[in-house]
Scaffold this active site. Structure first.
Site, PDB file in Angstrom:
ATOM      1  N   ALA A 235       0.828  -1.208   0.000  1.00 54.00           N
ATOM      2  CA  ALA A 235       0.000   0.000   0.000  1.00 54.00           C
ATOM      3  C   ALA A 235       0.859   1.253   0.000  1.00 54.00           C
ATOM      4  CB  ALA A 235      -0.934  -0.018   1.211  1.00 54.00           C
ATOM      5  N   TYR A 236       1.879   1.256   0.840  1.00 58.62           N
ATOM      6  CA  TYR A 236       2.777   2.419   0.902  1.00 58.62           C
ATOM      7  C   TYR A 236       3.479   2.617  -0.438  1.00 58.62           C
ATOM      8  CZ  TYR A 236       6.437   5.562   2.558  1.00 58.62           C
ATOM      9  OH  TYR A 236       7.278   6.633   2.728  1.00 58.62           O
ATOM     10  N   SER A 237       4.025   1.539  -1.007  1.00 60.76           N
ATOM     11  CA  SER A 237       4.727   1.643  -2.283  1.00 60.76           C
ATOM     12  C   SER A 237       3.791   2.136  -3.385  1.00 60.76           C
ATOM     13  CB  SER A 237       5.319   0.291  -2.665  1.00 60.76           C
ATOM     14  OG  SER A 237       6.247  -0.160  -1.698  1.00 60.76           O
TER      15      SER A 237
ATOM     16  N   SER B 123       1.001   3.878  -3.022  1.00 62.54           N
ATOM     17  CA  SER B 123       0.588   5.265  -2.786  1.00 62.54           C
ATOM     18  C   SER B 123       1.672   6.243  -3.226  1.00 62.54           C
ATOM     19  CB  SER B 123       0.250   5.482  -1.307  1.00 62.54           C
ATOM     20  OG  SER B 123       1.412   5.465  -0.485  1.00 62.54           O
TER      21      SER B 123
END
Length: 241
Positions: A147-149, A151
């Site tokens: 999710a972080y990557s 986003s």
């Protein structure tokens, strides 16, 4: 022209370092953050700063903060979007739907909200400098951080679109892709993931927030009169593109 800078996630870490740098360069500074207590502590460091409690995942909150800031300091000319969350570390099939939604909403949609709120005023005044904080994870993708990557990859794409939209004006929209810095975001990560990130940095250490502020400060300045829609690397040699 008087410079008025908004720094989201401005109570700590890279955001506060950027606020200090821009203040020292003569900008009037507004710190936006969700944490009222942390904003109060930041006032000890930057007593002249305007502080506004803002939820970057909520358009109404971002729009209201824009009006409050402009009423207090004048037209906003500079912005650094440092607000963001890392989320948990786990494989995709175990990732909770709520964590995915929260991370995308704050990191990516929050960046869109900031642009949507500030660009109209910058177009009217004919000047603006915006820096979005992406991540080397948005270039390379970190395992167990989907999710972080995703986003942060989205932030890179958003930067390129916004930069091209404003390219015929004196408005620059750029982003930076830092490797990890020792900030509160580490509290959301497993030690295994922190060790993984460090192992990938050829410099052999984490980024210092002051180093990030130096690059971001230039990107926010009138001296950056040509570059827009670009991605500036702060990964200590990890990503060479």
């Amino acid at each position: 022209m008087d410079q008025v800078a908004v720094i989201t996630g401005g109570a700590r870490g890279i955001g506060l370092a950027c606020a200090q740098h821009l203040s020292q360069s003569g900008s009037k500074v507004a710190l936006w953050d969700t944490d009222a207590a942390a904003l109060a502590q930041a006032k000890d460091v930057l007593p002249q700063a305007e502080t506004v409690v803002v939820d970057m995942a909520d358009w109404v909150s971002v729009d209201a903060a824009t009006q409050v800031t402009q009423n207090a300091l004048g037209p906003i000319t500079q912005a650094v979007n440092s607000a963001g969350i890392a989320g948990p570390n786990m494989v995709i099939e175990d990732y909770s739907l709520q964590d995915w939604t929260d991370i995308i909403q704050i990191n990516l949609t929050g960046s869109f909200y900031l642009l949507r709120a500030l660009l109209p005023g910058m177009k009217v005044q004919g000047f603006g400098r915006i820096v979005l904080i992406a991540s080397v994870a948005g270039k390379e993708g970190n395992p167990n951080a989907s999710a972080y990557s995703a986003s942060k990859a989205g932030v890179i794409g958003l930067t390129k679109s916004a930069g091209k939209e404003c390219a015929d004006m004196d408005i620059a929209v750029n982003c930076v892709t830092p490797a990890a810095a020792k900030t509160r975001i580490f509290d959301q990560m497993s030690q295994e993931h922190i060790d993984y990130m460090l192992s990938k940095i050829p410099r052999g250490r984490f980024l210092l927030v002051e180093e990030a502020a130096e690059m971001i400060g230039w990107l926010c300045s009138p001296a950056n009169s040509f570059t827009t829609g670009a991605v500036f690397d702060l990964s200590g040699g990890r990503a060479t593109y």
